[in-house]
Design a protein around this motif. Structure first.
Motif, PDB file in Angstrom:
ATOM      1  N   LEU A  57      -1.907 -12.121  -2.590  1.00 54.12           N
ATOM      2  CA  LEU A  57      -2.939 -11.707  -1.621  1.00 54.12           C
ATOM      3  C   LEU A  57      -2.340 -11.611  -0.217  1.00 54.12           C
ATOM      4  O   LEU A  57      -2.781 -10.782   0.593  1.00 54.12           O
ATOM      5  N   THR A  58      -1.335 -12.434   0.067  1.00 58.04           N
ATOM      6  CA  THR A  58      -0.666 -12.351   1.368  1.00 58.04           C
ATOM      7  C   THR A  58       0.136 -11.062   1.463  1.00 58.04           C
ATOM      8  O   THR A  58       0.159 -10.400   2.510  1.00 58.04           O
ATOM      9  N   ARG A  59       0.787 -10.688   0.373  1.00 56.08           N
ATOM     10  CA  ARG A  59       1.511  -9.415   0.335  1.00 56.08           C
ATOM     11  C   ARG A  59       0.547  -8.242   0.544  1.00 56.08           C
ATOM     12  O   ARG A  59       0.843  -7.303   1.289  1.00 56.08           O
ATOM     13  N   LEU A  60      -0.627  -8.316  -0.082  1.00 57.03           N
ATOM     14  CA  LEU A  60      -1.635  -7.269   0.097  1.00 57.03           C
ATOM     15  C   LEU A  60      -2.127  -7.220   1.542  1.00 57.03           C
ATOM     16  O   LEU A  60      -2.358  -6.135   2.088  1.00 57.03           O
ATOM     17  N   ALA A  61      -2.293  -8.382   2.157  1.00 59.10           N
ATOM     18  CA  ALA A  61      -2.711  -8.413   3.565  1.00 59.10           C
ATOM     19  C   ALA A  61      -1.692  -7.699   4.446  1.00 59.10           C
ATOM     20  O   ALA A  61      -2.057  -6.944   5.362  1.00 59.10           O
ATOM     21  N   ALA A  62      -0.407  -7.909   4.179  1.00 57.85           N
ATOM     22  CA  ALA A  62       0.642  -7.242   4.952  1.00 57.85           C
ATOM     23  C   ALA A  62       0.602  -5.731   4.741  1.00 57.85           C
ATOM     24  O   ALA A  62       0.741  -4.950   5.700  1.00 57.85           O
ATOM     25  N   VAL A  63       0.426  -5.308   3.491  1.00 54.92           N
ATOM     26  CA  VAL A  63       0.323  -3.873   3.194  1.00 54.92           C
ATOM     27  C   VAL A  63      -0.851  -3.258   3.956  1.00 54.92           C
ATOM     28  O   VAL A  63      -0.730  -2.181   4.569  1.00 54.92           O
ATOM     29  N   ARG A  64      -1.989  -3.927   3.922  1.00 59.10           N
ATOM     30  CA  ARG A  64      -3.168  -3.409   4.615  1.00 59.10           C
ATOM     31  C   ARG A  64      -2.971  -3.414   6.124  1.00 59.10           C
ATOM     32  O   ARG A  64      -3.447  -2.508   6.823  1.00 59.10           O
ATOM     33  N   GLY A  65      -2.266  -4.408   6.647  1.00 57.68           N
ATOM     34  CA  GLY A  65      -1.968  -4.425   8.069  1.00 57.68           C
ATOM     35  C   GLY A  65      -1.112  -3.254   8.492  1.00 57.68           C
ATOM     36  O   GLY A  65      -1.327  -2.644   9.546  1.00 57.68           O
TER      37      GLY A  65
END
Length: 229
Positions: free
Chosen positions: A151-159
């Motif tokens: 989920l942290t990796r996804l947060a970075a992608v979305r950022g």
């Protein structure tokens, strides 16, 4: 700019919701599965909501939940969380300096979001109760994955999408209070700022090697300089 994207954990980092989430989860399993205290002795720190549901099933029912049971539990939990947060006497307390820091970072052009184990709706309820509506418009959530690193990796992608820029991982900062925030941030290839506003002793955070560690985020100018460079 040193860190164009900053991702914040919620509980223990941005705010303290007076145990509203724990009480709502306890009531969820009492109502749905007749388990009086499903989380006695359970360590919530840094856990994802989906992971907590799976752990409760494994501990008390001896099996994994099916998709329908997960959906039912999460739906009930969110209704009870909303009721808990609205209950008289329940206070959502922002951690020192949070509002001022978010406003200064946004003003400086930093893209700020969330990396939290809370379900997306649960995170929205908590930050709304803390008066932070609109300041953290995207993130990675416990509803995305049971795995905090994912989920942290996804947060970075979305950022990166929100910013419109392919920001390298070592220029994205995760801010959190737990060992799992550090492990997830590093697992996703990001830098980490650990804070001592949660429930983890300093030495337990320091040994995991966060790039930055602070008592809290109340020294706004210093934290802004750390982020902006």
């Amino acid at each position: 700019m040193r860190y164009p994207i900053v991702l914040f954990d919620v509980d223990g980092t941005l705010l303290d919701s007076s145990g509203a989430g724990r009480r709502a989860l306890q009531r969820t399993f009492r109502e749905l599965h007749d388990i009086p205290d499903a989380f006695a002795g359970y360590d919530f720190v840094g856990r994802t909501d989906l992971g907590i549901v799976y752990d409760a099933f494994a501990t008390h029912l001896g099996r994994a939940p099916d998709a329908g049971e997960v959906e039912t539990a999460c739906t009930r939990y969110l209704l009870l969380l909303e009721a808990e947060l609205a209950r008289p006497g329940v206070q959502v307390r922002l951690m020192p300096g949070i509002r001022a820091l978010l406003e200064r970072l946004i003003e400086a052009g930093v893209t700020v979001g969330l990396a939290t184990g809370n379900l997306r709706r649960g995170a929205a309820l908590k930050i709304g109760a803390g008066g932070l509506d609109g300041l953290l418009p995207f993130g990675g959530f416990g509803s995305d994955s049971r795995d905090r690193t994912e989920l942290t990796r996804l947060a970075a992608v979305r950022g990166r999408v929100v910013r419109g820029e392919d920001v390298p991982g070592d220029r994205i900062l995760v801010v959190g209070d737990s060992p799992l925030d550090i492990e997830a941030g590093h697992g996703a290839g990001l830098h980490v700022l650990s804070v001592l506003t949660g429930w983890t002793p300093e030495e337990d955070l320091r040994v995991l090697g966060p790039e930055h560690l602070r008592r809290d985020l109340s020294e706004t100018d210093e934290v802004v300089r750390l982020v902006v460079g």
